[in-house]
Design a protein around this motif. Structure first.
Motif, PDB file in Angstrom:
ATOM      1  N   ILE A 314       0.683  -1.070   0.043  1.00  0.00           N
ATOM      2  CA  ILE A 314       0.101  -0.066  -0.031  1.00  0.00           C
ATOM      3  C   ILE A 314       0.764   1.292  -0.054  1.00  0.00           C
ATOM      4  O   ILE A 314       0.349   2.175  -0.712  1.00  0.00           O
ATOM      5  CB  ILE A 314      -0.843   0.039   1.108  1.00  0.00           C
ATOM      6  CG1 ILE A 314      -1.930  -1.246   1.105  1.00  0.00           C
ATOM      7  CG2 ILE A 314      -1.775   1.312   1.197  1.00  0.00           C
ATOM      8  CD1 ILE A 314      -2.741  -1.140  -0.027  1.00  0.00           C
ATOM      9  N   VAL A 315       1.876   1.005   0.781  1.00  0.00           N
ATOM     10  CA  VAL A 315       2.848   2.300   0.659  1.00  0.00           C
ATOM     11  C   VAL A 315       3.373   2.691  -0.796  1.00  0.00           C
ATOM     12  O   VAL A 315       3.314   3.713  -1.265  1.00  0.00           O
ATOM     13  CB  VAL A 315       4.079   2.091   1.579  1.00  0.00           C
ATOM     14  CG1 VAL A 315       5.176   3.147   1.572  1.00  0.00           C
ATOM     15  CG2 VAL A 315       3.402   2.228   3.086  1.00  0.00           C
ATOM     16  N   ALA A 316       3.785   1.694  -1.174  1.00  0.00           N
ATOM     17  CA  ALA A 316       4.263   1.766  -2.859  1.00  0.00           C
ATOM     18  C   ALA A 316       3.158   1.973  -3.783  1.00  0.00           C
ATOM     19  O   ALA A 316       3.612   3.068  -4.807  1.00  0.00           O
ATOM     20  CB  ALA A 316       4.705   0.325  -3.288  1.00  0.00           C
ATOM     21  N   LEU A 317       1.945   2.062  -3.532  1.00  0.00           N
ATOM     22  CA  LEU A 317       0.915   2.417  -4.312  1.00  0.00           C
ATOM     23  C   LEU A 317      -0.027   3.523  -3.892  1.00  0.00           C
ATOM     24  O   LEU A 317      -1.006   3.815  -4.601  1.00  0.00           O
ATOM     25  CB  LEU A 317      -0.044   0.992  -4.578  1.00  0.00           C
ATOM     26  CG  LEU A 317       0.570   0.000  -5.028  1.00  0.00           C
ATOM     27  CD1 LEU A 317      -0.287  -1.323  -5.298  1.00  0.00           C
ATOM     28  CD2 LEU A 317       1.008   0.391  -6.723  1.00  0.00           C
ATOM     29  N   HIS A 318       0.415   4.005  -2.677  1.00  0.00           N
ATOM     30  CA  HIS A 318      -0.499   4.985  -2.300  1.00  0.00           C
ATOM     31  C   HIS A 318      -0.835   6.141  -2.973  1.00  0.00           C
ATOM     32  O   HIS A 318      -1.998   6.897  -2.763  1.00  0.00           O
ATOM     33  CB  HIS A 318       0.038   5.524  -0.715  1.00  0.00           C
ATOM     34  CG  HIS A 318       1.151   6.369  -0.989  1.00  0.00           C
ATOM     35  ND1 HIS A 318       2.588   6.195  -1.061  1.00  0.00           N
ATOM     36  CD2 HIS A 318       1.156   7.943  -0.337  1.00  0.00           C
ATOM     37  CE1 HIS A 318       3.087   7.177  -1.009  1.00  0.00           C
ATOM     38  NE2 HIS A 318       2.290   8.368  -0.821  1.00  0.00           N
ATOM     39  N   ARG A 319      -0.107   6.705  -3.797  1.00  0.00           N
ATOM     40  CA  ARG A 319      -0.260   7.609  -4.884  1.00  0.00           C
ATOM     41  C   ARG A 319      -0.764   7.153  -6.267  1.00  0.00           C
ATOM     42  O   ARG A 319      -1.538   7.873  -6.986  1.00  0.00           O
ATOM     43  CB  ARG A 319       0.883   8.556  -5.146  1.00  0.00           C
ATOM     44  CG  ARG A 319       1.484   9.366  -3.979  1.00  0.00           C
ATOM     45  CD  ARG A 319       2.584  10.399  -4.168  1.00  0.00           C
ATOM     46  NE  ARG A 319       2.974  10.992  -3.129  1.00  0.00           N
ATOM     47  CZ  ARG A 319       2.265  12.166  -2.616  1.00  0.00           C
ATOM     48  NH1 ARG A 319       1.252  12.429  -3.277  1.00  0.00           N
ATOM     49  NH2 ARG A 319       2.914  12.934  -1.511  1.00  0.00           N
ATOM     50  N   VAL A 320      -0.865   5.747  -6.337  1.00  0.00           N
ATOM     51  CA  VAL A 320      -1.311   5.402  -7.671  1.00  0.00           C
ATOM     52  C   VAL A 320      -2.813   4.887  -7.528  1.00  0.00           C
ATOM     53  O   VAL A 320      -3.649   5.238  -8.378  1.00  0.00           O
ATOM     54  CB  VAL A 320      -0.654   4.144  -8.108  1.00  0.00           C
ATOM     55  CG1 VAL A 320      -1.191   3.447  -9.405  1.00  0.00           C
ATOM     56  CG2 VAL A 320       0.955   4.570  -8.301  1.00  0.00           C
TER      57      VAL A 320
END
Length: 431
Positions: A314-320
């Motif tokens: 989720i941290v890796a995708l939080h802006r996606v």
């Protein structure tokens, strides 16, 4: 554990995808539609999930009798649970259709969001009987140590829901009503499929399919403590949405997606809890206390590490992730910030969900009911402080999710304390 947990994981991930699909499809209708979906979903999920004991309680009862080699008795209890599900579903539908407007207005959302929410809720209410039948049938099958059949039904249901909702919302042009009808039709299909599997098994063993008042009342009585536990948990979620509604329309829309993502992650972690219910119930039915202890320790470790993996993801995708749900920059910014807090709490959530499942499988429902009321009472002062501070906007949404994360930590600590003792380890075909 893997044989039970992996199919349960796929089935449980598919379930919240009903709402994720609707959120993605409805989000492109506008911010008011997405905010309305958020409020309506909170009411709808509360109406359905307060009866989650139809799955959890049934799993525990059926698993115990399976462990004691009483498969006929297990299926008889399952049929009683399915009748109870249908009756409760009809009552819930009538209440929601009649009181949709005042229920939605309690959240204090904008007029545009209220209008959209009422449309979605009144239509979706017709799918509640099917939704509850699915819960009961899944509980029976899990108790029989079959999580593969629910997985197949859930994946098929999600696929049908996604296609139907998209077609009805956009090409057909029904707007938010199309998303609601797509979900109702998919839920009906799942209920017919899973109910058919249980009915065939009952007929094979000569179990009566008729409604037995005493059996239904017994199932209802056994489910009351789990109902109280679930009502207290749903109260936490409803209070959280109520506070989010006062932070602003973009923040409410962002909260809707953040809560839907959290629910999807929760269902993923709950796969271990489902395995815990089935394994614990069957082992205690067979008198294997040591096996329960070993399985619980293993599943708690898995819950923590699975939570860590979800945190990184989720941290890796939080802006996606926000880009798929809204084109409003304010919604995207608020959602990105909230998702970081959602991510941070996943390892703790893994512990809470696993131990909750183990204790449900053991039939420790009375303690769970009292404990969840205590957890709710611990959460309310945090909400009061947030309200008293007057903070709004994205900052308010972030602090709201911090408070919710603290609630999950308190819940995990309480469940861990209970699991370390011996009072819940009761053996035999019935508790």
């Amino acid at each position: 554990m893997l044989r039970l947990a992996v199919p349960a994981f796929l089935a449980l991930v598919a379930e919240p995808l009903f709402l994720l699909a609707d959120s993605a499809i409805v989000g492109h209708l506008g911010t008011a539609s997405l905010a309305g979906l958020g409020v309506a979903s909170a009411v709808l999920l509360t109406a359905a999930n307060i009866f989650v004991f139809l799955a959890y309680g049934t799993t525990a009862v059926v698993a115990r009798r399976t462990g004691a080699h009483d498969e006929k008795g297990a299926l008889a209890a399952g049929i009683d649970g399915m009748w109870l599900a249908l009756l409760l579903g009809l009552v819930a539908t009538a209440v929601l259709v009649a009181f949709a407007q005042p229920l939605i207005e309690l959240f204090g959302a904008s007029d545009a969001a209220v209008t959209e929410a009422v449309i979605y809720l009144r239509i979706s209410a017709f799918g509640i009987p099917a939704m509850l039948l699915v819960l009961a049938a899944m509980g029976v099958l899990r108790g029989l140590q079959d999580t593969r059949t629910p997985m197949v039904a859930a994946i098929a249901g999600f696929a049908a829901n996604g296609v139907l909702s998209f077609v009805l919302v956009h090409p057909v042009g029904l707007g938010i009503a199309g998303a609601a009808w797509g979900t109702v039709i998919a839920q009906l299909g799942m209920a017919l499929a899973l109910g058919g599997v249980v009915v065939r098994g009952a007929r094979r063993l000569g179990v009566s399919l008729t409604l037995h008042g005493r059996g239904v009342l017994s199932a209802a009585g056994d489910g009351i403590p789990l109902l109280i536990r679930t009502l207290a948990l749903r109260a936490v979620l409803l209070v959280t949405t109520w506070v989010a509604a006062g932070l602003g329309e973009p923040q409410l829309a962002a909260h809707q997606v953040a809560m839907t993502v959290w629910t999807a992650l929760a269902f993923a972690l709950d796969a271990l809890a489902i395995a815990g219910q089935a394994i614990t119930g069957k082992a205690l039915g067979a008198g294997d206390v040591r096996g329960v202890r070993l399985a619980t320790a293993t599943m708690v470790r898995w819950g923590v590490w699975f939570g860590v993996i979800l945190t990184v993801l989720i941290v890796a995708l939080h802006r996606v992730i926000p880009l798929g749900f809204s084109s409003d920059p304010q919604v995207q910014a608020a959602l990105a910030a909230a998702l970081l807090i959602v991510a941070a709490g996943q390892p703790v959530a893994g512990v809470a969900f696993v131990l909750d499942g183990v204790l449900i499988g053991a039939g420790d429902a009375r303690w769970l009911a009292l404990a969840q009321i205590g957890f709710l009472l611990a959460y309310l002062p945090m909400i009061w402080l947030l309200q008293a501070s007057g903070v709004t906007g994205t900052t308010g949404l972030v602090w709201l999710w911090v408070a919710f994360g603290l609630f999950m930590a308190i819940r995990a600590a309480g469940l861990h304390w209970r699991a370390r003792g011996d009072d819940w380890l009761v053996t035999g075909a019935t508790r």
